[in-house]
Design a protein around this motif. Sequence first.
Motif, short mmCIF file in Angstrom:
data_model
loop_
_atom_site.label_atom_id
_atom_site.label_comp_id
_atom_site.label_asym_id
_atom_site.label_seq_id
_atom_site.Cartn_x
_atom_site.Cartn_y
_atom_site.Cartn_z
N ILE A 12 -0.51 -2.51 -6.58
CA ILE A 12 -0.56 -1.38 -5.66
C ILE A 12 -1.93 -1.34 -5.01
O ILE A 12 -2.94 -1.12 -5.67
CB ILE A 12 -0.26 -0.04 -6.39
N SER B 210 -3.21 7.09 0.84
CA SER B 210 -2.32 6.77 -0.28
C SER B 210 -1.77 8.04 -0.91
O SER B 210 -2.48 9.03 -1.06
CB SER B 210 -3.09 5.97 -1.34
N SER C 39 0.85 -1.19 0.00
CA SER C 39 0.00 0.00 0.00
C SER C 39 0.89 1.24 0.00
O SER C 39 1.85 1.31 0.77
CB SER C 39 -0.89 0.02 1.25
N PRO C 40 0.60 2.23 -0.84
CA PRO C 40 1.44 3.44 -0.91
C PRO C 40 1.08 4.44 0.18
O PRO C 40 0.70 5.57 -0.09
CB PRO C 40 1.13 3.96 -2.30
N GLU D 210 4.01 5.71 -3.80
CA GLU D 210 3.95 4.72 -4.87
C GLU D 210 5.23 4.78 -5.71
O GLU D 210 5.81 3.74 -6.06
CB GLU D 210 2.72 4.97 -5.76
N ASP E 148 -4.18 0.58 -3.26
CA ASP E 148 -4.39 1.98 -2.93
C ASP E 148 -5.86 2.33 -2.74
O ASP E 148 -6.30 3.43 -3.10
CB ASP E 148 -3.78 2.88 -4.02
N ARG F 290 -3.49 -1.64 -10.17
CA ARG F 290 -3.76 -0.66 -9.11
C ARG F 290 -5.23 -0.81 -8.70
O ARG F 290 -6.13 -0.75 -9.53
CB ARG F 290 -3.47 0.76 -9.59
N TYR G 129 8.30 1.66 -6.38
CA TYR G 129 8.95 1.22 -7.62
C TYR G 129 10.47 1.41 -7.53
O TYR G 129 11.25 0.54 -7.95
CB TYR G 129 8.41 2.02 -8.81
#
Length: 278
Positions: free
Chosen positions: A39, A47, A8-9, A52, A41, A72, A56
């Motif tokens: 992802i 988020s 999770s971002p 995110e 989110d 996503r 990466y």
Amino acid sequence: MITRFAPSPTGPLHLGHAYSAILAHDMAHTAGGRFLLRIEDIDRQRSRPEWEAQIYDDLAWLRLTWEEPVMRQSERLKIYRQTLEDLWQNDLLYRCSCTRRDIEAATSAPQEGVSLGPDGLIYPGTCRQAGARKAGEPLPEAALRLYIDRAATHCSYYEICEAHCGTHSITPEQMIQNVGDIVLARRDMGTSYHLSVVLDDAAQGITHVVRGEDLFDATQIHVTLQKLLRLQTPTYCHHKLIRDKNGKRLAKRDDARAIAKYRAEGATPADIRRLVGL
């Protein structure tokens, strides 16, 4: 073999994330399989695009490779809603307006007792009648729970990690007693972790779910949903958690263990592997 890493971002990746991602990546590549990234989110309030991007960056620095495009969850809300609509029309969901405080108050009553499930206190069923569906009523914009006594069925899954290795059977009686009615949609998200992770794993064709053992108890929910939705059940691997020197498991707020911090201090990807015991 198809594995995935699904962060999770909402903060920086730490050593525990590194362990899980590397383990899933190496398992797939050793077997000549595929490693996917997702992802998660759905929590739009927490988020952030910068987190995110950091995911990466950190994974690439760890020399992990994954297939494109990256899934996503925020792009799959219509799919989650359609599944909820189907469950609603089949009278398997009901509206729930209870807060955590309401549940704590209800379960503190002497006649209720206190039981804990994968999501904390087992829901006492306060809204079961008040939130019941009326025939033909459209899906409401509300928190929705699954009638577990209507949905649970005999099912099982296989675990390959040493601590829990073997076949695990799940009975309706266990689900009613140890899990209770499950939140499948939160008012602020339109879905829930349990629903989205089950649908996403199926959509990506995940054959082996590699994740921390803190989610071991939640697996009975996911396997029950897979059976209910007629989805394939993957093999599971609930690995050890990476902990600090006091034995406490790492969290995103523990910036001292963030991968980015180790990178800034001159660590190498090989150093990270050694730190997590790989």
